[in-house]
Design a protein around this motif. Structure first.
Motif, PDB file in Angstrom:
ATOM      1  N   GLU A 267       0.832  -1.209   0.000  1.00 15.76           N
ATOM      2  CA  GLU A 267       0.000   0.000   0.000  1.00 15.76           C
ATOM      3  C   GLU A 267       0.868   1.261   0.000  1.00 15.76           C
ATOM      4  O   GLU A 267       0.600   2.213  -0.740  1.00 15.76           O
ATOM      5  CB  GLU A 267      -0.912   0.006   1.232  1.00 15.76           C
ATOM      6  N   LEU A 268       1.933   1.251   0.821  1.00 18.21           N
ATOM      7  CA  LEU A 268       2.812   2.425   0.877  1.00 18.21           C
ATOM      8  C   LEU A 268       3.587   2.577  -0.427  1.00 18.21           C
ATOM      9  O   LEU A 268       3.718   3.685  -0.946  1.00 18.21           O
ATOM     10  CB  LEU A 268       3.776   2.307   2.055  1.00 18.21           C
ATOM     11  N   LYS A 269       4.088   1.473  -0.957  1.00 11.37           N
ATOM     12  CA  LYS A 269       4.812   1.550  -2.230  1.00 11.37           C
ATOM     13  C   LYS A 269       3.913   2.126  -3.319  1.00 11.37           C
ATOM     14  O   LYS A 269       4.323   3.004  -4.094  1.00 11.37           O
ATOM     15  CB  LYS A 269       5.312   0.161  -2.640  1.00 11.37           C
ATOM     16  N   ASP A 270       2.675   1.630  -3.393  1.00 13.14           N
ATOM     17  CA  ASP A 270       1.738   2.130  -4.404  1.00 13.14           C
ATOM     18  C   ASP A 270       1.469   3.619  -4.223  1.00 13.14           C
ATOM     19  O   ASP A 270       1.347   4.366  -5.200  1.00 13.14           O
ATOM     20  CB  ASP A 270       0.425   1.349  -4.342  1.00 13.14           C
ATOM     21  N   LYS A 271       1.382   4.047  -2.964  1.00 14.00           N
ATOM     22  CA  LYS A 271       1.141   5.460  -2.667  1.00 14.00           C
ATOM     23  C   LYS A 271       2.293   6.312  -3.209  1.00 14.00           C
ATOM     24  O   LYS A 271       2.081   7.375  -3.794  1.00 14.00           O
ATOM     25  CB  LYS A 271       1.019   5.653  -1.157  1.00 14.00           C
ATOM     26  N   ILE A 272       3.509   5.846  -3.002  1.00 10.81           N
ATOM     27  CA  ILE A 272       4.690   6.568  -3.483  1.00 10.81           C
ATOM     28  C   ILE A 272       4.710   6.610  -5.004  1.00 10.81           C
ATOM     29  O   ILE A 272       4.875   7.670  -5.621  1.00 10.81           O
ATOM     30  CB  ILE A 272       5.984   5.918  -2.949  1.00 10.81           C
ATOM     31  N   PHE A 273       4.539   5.438  -5.636  1.00 11.46           N
ATOM     32  CA  PHE A 273       4.596   5.365  -7.099  1.00 11.46           C
ATOM     33  C   PHE A 273       3.511   6.230  -7.739  1.00 11.46           C
ATOM     34  O   PHE A 273       3.732   6.860  -8.779  1.00 11.46           O
ATOM     35  CB  PHE A 273       4.441   3.915  -7.575  1.00 11.46           C
ATOM     36  N   LYS A 274       2.357   6.278  -7.100  1.00 10.88           N
ATOM     37  CA  LYS A 274       1.219   7.038  -7.632  1.00 10.88           C
ATOM     38  C   LYS A 274       1.529   8.532  -7.717  1.00 10.88           C
ATOM     39  O   LYS A 274       0.994   9.238  -8.579  1.00 10.88           O
ATOM     40  CB  LYS A 274       0.000   6.805  -6.742  1.00 10.88           C
ATOM     41  N   ASN A 275       2.392   8.988  -6.832  1.00  9.46           N
ATOM     42  CA  ASN A 275       2.677  10.419  -6.773  1.00  9.46           C
ATOM     43  C   ASN A 275       3.970  10.793  -7.501  1.00  9.46           C
ATOM     44  O   ASN A 275       4.544  11.859  -7.254  1.00  9.46           O
ATOM     45  CB  ASN A 275       2.738  10.872  -5.316  1.00  9.46           C
ATOM     46  N   MET A 276       4.417   9.910  -8.381  1.00 15.69           N
ATOM     47  CA  MET A 276       5.565  10.193  -9.237  1.00 15.69           C
ATOM     48  C   MET A 276       5.113  10.149 -10.696  1.00 15.69           C
ATOM     49  O   MET A 276       4.061   9.601 -11.009  1.00 15.69           O
ATOM     50  CB  MET A 276       6.667   9.149  -8.994  1.00 15.69           C
ATOM     51  N   SER A 277       5.914  10.724 -11.558  1.00 10.97           N
ATOM     52  CA  SER A 277       5.615  10.609 -12.989  1.00 10.97           C
ATOM     53  C   SER A 277       5.769   9.144 -13.388  1.00 10.97           C
ATOM     54  O   SER A 277       6.468   8.361 -12.715  1.00 10.97           O
ATOM     55  CB  SER A 277       6.575  11.472 -13.797  1.00 10.97           C
ATOM     56  N   SER A 278       5.124   8.749 -14.468  1.00  8.86           N
ATOM     57  CA  SER A 278       5.170   7.352 -14.912  1.00  8.86           C
ATOM     58  C   SER A 278       6.607   6.903 -15.139  1.00  8.86           C
ATOM     59  O   SER A 278       7.007   5.803 -14.731  1.00  8.86           O
ATOM     60  CB  SER A 278       4.366   7.179 -16.202  1.00  8.86           C
ATOM     61  N   ARG A 279       7.401   7.773 -15.759  1.00 13.89           N
ATOM     62  CA  ARG A 279       8.796   7.420 -16.062  1.00 13.89           C
ATOM     63  C   ARG A 279       9.609   7.270 -14.776  1.00 13.89           C
ATOM     64  O   ARG A 279      10.356   6.306 -14.613  1.00 13.89           O
ATOM     65  CB  ARG A 279       9.413   8.493 -16.953  1.00 13.89           C
ATOM     66  N   ALA A 280       9.432   8.218 -13.844  1.00 19.25           N
ATOM     67  CA  ALA A 280      10.173   8.170 -12.585  1.00 19.25           C
ATOM     68  C   ALA A 280       9.773   6.943 -11.774  1.00 19.25           C
ATOM     69  O   ALA A 280      10.621   6.289 -11.147  1.00 19.25           O
ATOM     70  CB  ALA A 280       9.923   9.444 -11.785  1.00 19.25           C
ATOM     71  N   ALA A 281       8.464   6.609 -11.793  1.00 19.44           N
ATOM     72  CA  ALA A 281       7.978   5.454 -11.040  1.00 19.44           C
ATOM     73  C   ALA A 281       8.563   4.157 -11.593  1.00 19.44           C
ATOM     74  O   ALA A 281       8.974   3.270 -10.837  1.00 19.44           O
ATOM     75  CB  ALA A 281       6.453   5.417 -11.074  1.00 19.44           C
ATOM     76  N   GLU A 282       8.610   4.041 -12.918  1.00 18.56           N
ATOM     77  CA  GLU A 282       9.161   2.838 -13.535  1.00 18.56           C
ATOM     78  C   GLU A 282      10.643   2.682 -13.227  1.00 18.56           C
ATOM     79  O   GLU A 282      11.130   1.580 -12.936  1.00 18.56           O
ATOM     80  CB  GLU A 282       8.945   2.879 -15.057  1.00 18.56           C
TER      81      GLU A 282
END
Length: 332
Positions: A267-282
């Motif tokens: 849940e926390l990881k998803d929260k972090i990834f959600k608030n980054m750009s798609s490229r940065a998250a990948e």
């Protein structure tokens, strides 16, 4: 002090010459000295414009401060008139509690191990009263050099400490030279308590935290729960709004975040990834997978560094925290 303020201070100290810089450092606290000194070592070149701007900002602030004469006495008169003698005295004691602090200032400059050696043989009540006058991270570091029994005893006393009476302050003067004034006029100062205990525990490792909370819970289950409810740990980032997460992400490095996220909930990881750009998250996900197992102690250390940033952002009003809590091994 903001990062920009630290930079300006470092530039100013470079500009005024070595002897004057020495005199300025004499009036700064340990954390200010550390921040500014670190920044000074990172300055490789200075433009004339940056120097001129720093000096002008200093002059402007100095003029504003110089125009306020006898501010302490003015504040005292205004508060007494507005609130009455008793209420004003209580508030003023809290505001000016650190004005006579030669003893506590000496402790602030000591490394945690030396400070622990200095006070560990005092009565736990005196130790607890000393520690509530320090920053929570320093108190936490000092207590990690205590025995488990002493540490838990001191934390329990901090949690139940509602104030410091004049007699207790006089005892502190004996221990640390002159922590506070010890004046007979001094009213009870509102320090210690549940919030302070929670803040100290926030800086401790999970094993210390669990032991301390368990000891307090045996004494008073309700008190332990109140402390735990006040604590803000890494998983509580899930409770923050998206804007706050984005503000936090701008202040931390990807390397630090990768380590800190090891072993956390999806849940926390998803929260972090959600608030980054798609490229940065990948990119972060790829680096996360490539990182491999990490020691729990390294993860906790990185999480606590990020939590320091989170609390500073909260103190500066940039984010709002909602507020709860956790041996050497590895996490995948």
């Amino acid at each position: 002090m903001s990062d920009a303020g630290v930079r300006r201070s470092a530039v100013l100290l470079f500009s005024i010459g070595q002897q004057d810089a020495v005199e300025v450092f004499k009036y700064l606290g340990p954390k200010e000295v550390q921040k500014i000194s670190t920044n000074m070592t990172q300055i490789t070149n200075l433009s004339i414009d940056e120097i001129a701007t720093s000096i002008q900002l200093f002059r402007d602030e100095a003029k504003m401060r110089a125009s306020i004469g006898a501010a302490d006495e003015y504040l005292r008169q205004v508060l007494v008139e507005a609130l009455g003698e008793d209420k004003a005295s209580n508030l003023l004691d809290k505001i000016f509690a650190g004005n006579d602090n030669s003893g506590i200032e000496s402790l602030k400059w000591m490394d945690p191990s030396s400070a622990a050696d200095l006070i560990r043989n005092e009565h736990p009540q005196i130790i607890s009263t000393i520690l509530v006058h320090l920053e929570p991270d320093q108190s936490s570091a000092i207590m990690q050099h205590f025995s488990e029994r002493l540490r838990n005893d001191v934390l329990l006393r901090i949690a139940t400490l509602e104030g410091v009476q004049p007699q207790a302050i006089r005892e502190l003067n004996d221990v640390l030279t002159q922590l506070l004034s010890g004046s007979d006029r001094m009213k009870k100062s509102a320090i210690g308590g549940v919030q302070m205990t929670a803040e100290i525990l926030n800086f401790m490792g999970s094993s210390y935290e669990a032991s301390a909370l368990g000891s307090i819970r045996e004494y008073d289950p309700e008190l332990a729960q109140r402390i735990q409810d006040k604590m803000f740990v890494f998983e509580n980032l899930c409770d923050l709004d998206n804007r706050s997460i984005q503000v936090i992400l701008r202040e931390i490095s990807p390397e630090s975040l990768i380590t800190a996220l090891k072993g956390t909930s999806q849940e926390l990881k998803d929260k972090i990834f959600k608030n980054m750009s798609s490229r940065a998250a990948e990119m972060l996900k790829d680096d996360f997978e490539a990182k491999g197992p990490v020691k729990v102690s390294e993860v906790e250390a990185e999480q606590k560094e990020i939590l320091k940033i989170v609390r500073k952002l909260a103190d500066d009003g940039q984010i709002v925290l909602t507020g709860k809590s956790g041996e050497e091994g590895v996490v995948e």
